[in-house]
Design a protein around this motif. Structure first.
Motif, short mmCIF file in Angstrom:
data_model
loop_
_atom_site.label_atom_id
_atom_site.label_comp_id
_atom_site.label_asym_id
_atom_site.label_seq_id
_atom_site.Cartn_x
_atom_site.Cartn_y
_atom_site.Cartn_z
N TRP A 177 -50.65 -22.70 30.23
CA TRP A 177 -51.66 -21.40 30.13
C TRP A 177 -52.63 -21.47 31.26
O TRP A 177 -53.18 -20.45 31.79
CB TRP A 177 -52.57 -21.79 28.91
CG TRP A 177 -51.81 -21.21 27.64
CD1 TRP A 177 -51.42 -21.86 26.58
CD2 TRP A 177 -51.26 -19.77 27.49
NE1 TRP A 177 -50.83 -21.34 25.83
CE2 TRP A 177 -50.84 -19.81 26.29
CE3 TRP A 177 -51.53 -18.57 28.11
CZ2 TRP A 177 -50.52 -18.70 25.50
CZ3 TRP A 177 -51.00 -17.46 27.59
CH2 TRP A 177 -50.52 -17.54 26.30
N VAL A 205 -60.10 -13.71 26.86
CA VAL A 205 -58.83 -13.80 25.99
C VAL A 205 -59.12 -13.43 24.43
O VAL A 205 -60.09 -13.53 24.07
CB VAL A 205 -58.62 -15.53 25.98
CG1 VAL A 205 -57.36 -15.78 25.09
CG2 VAL A 205 -58.23 -16.01 27.27
N SER A 211 -52.99 -18.33 33.79
CA SER A 211 -54.26 -17.72 33.97
C SER A 211 -54.72 -17.61 35.75
O SER A 211 -55.08 -16.67 36.03
CB SER A 211 -55.30 -18.71 33.37
OG SER A 211 -56.57 -18.26 33.85
N TYR A 254 -51.11 -21.37 20.85
CA TYR A 254 -52.75 -20.95 20.43
C TYR A 254 -53.66 -21.93 20.62
O TYR A 254 -55.02 -21.76 21.11
CB TYR A 254 -52.83 -19.69 19.40
CG TYR A 254 -52.96 -20.14 18.07
CD1 TYR A 254 -54.25 -20.66 17.63
CD2 TYR A 254 -52.07 -20.04 17.29
CE1 TYR A 254 -54.26 -21.31 16.23
CE2 TYR A 254 -52.34 -20.54 15.66
CZ TYR A 254 -53.35 -21.06 15.34
OH TYR A 254 -53.68 -21.61 14.15
N LEU A 314 -53.93 -22.91 24.32
CA LEU A 314 -54.88 -21.67 24.71
C LEU A 314 -56.38 -21.88 24.77
O LEU A 314 -57.27 -21.87 25.39
CB LEU A 314 -54.21 -20.32 24.49
CG LEU A 314 -55.12 -19.02 25.02
CD1 LEU A 314 -55.14 -19.04 26.41
CD2 LEU A 314 -54.67 -17.91 24.34
N GLN A 342 -50.72 -26.59 27.72
CA GLN A 342 -52.16 -26.45 28.38
C GLN A 342 -51.81 -26.00 29.86
O GLN A 342 -52.35 -25.23 30.55
CB GLN A 342 -52.76 -27.73 28.35
CG GLN A 342 -54.11 -27.52 27.38
CD GLN A 342 -54.93 -28.70 27.53
OE1 GLN A 342 -54.62 -29.88 27.86
NE2 GLN A 342 -56.21 -28.74 27.05
#
Length: 96
Positions: A25, A65, A29, A49, A52, A22
């Motif tokens: 990501w 996304v 981002s 995933y 994400l 987490q």
């Protein structure tokens, strides 16, 4: 790096414990927004995933996304939008 560039990351989760994905990501981002770049990442990891999806739902609700699953017997990949990624993760559906 030029704004509007692209970053390709193969097997983004290699060597990472599921508990930090987490954070990974969120960092990816934030840097992609700061630098104005688009990120393409590959993974075979459900943890990756799903982590994400959790930040799309909570921190990036307006983000773009998508997950693209490539299948050898199809002419084009199967695409999951950001909301479909969240739904798949919440329901335990397979997108890999």
């Amino acid at each position: 790096m030029l704004k509007g560039g692209v970053v390709l990351i193969d097997e983004i989760d290699t060597g990472l414990h599921y508990s930090v994905m987490q954070k990974m990501w969120k960092m990816i981002s934030a840097r992609s927004v700061d630098l104005g770049i688009q990120v393409f990442a590959t993974t075979h990891s459900r943890d990756c995933y799903e982590s994400l999806a959790s930040i799309v739902e909570s921190d990036l609700p307006q983000s773009e996304v998508a997950i693209h699953r490539i299948e050898p017997d199809r002419e084009s990949g199967v695409t999951f939008s950001n909301q479909e990624v969240v739904v798949a993760a919440n329901r335990g559906l397979e997108v890999r």
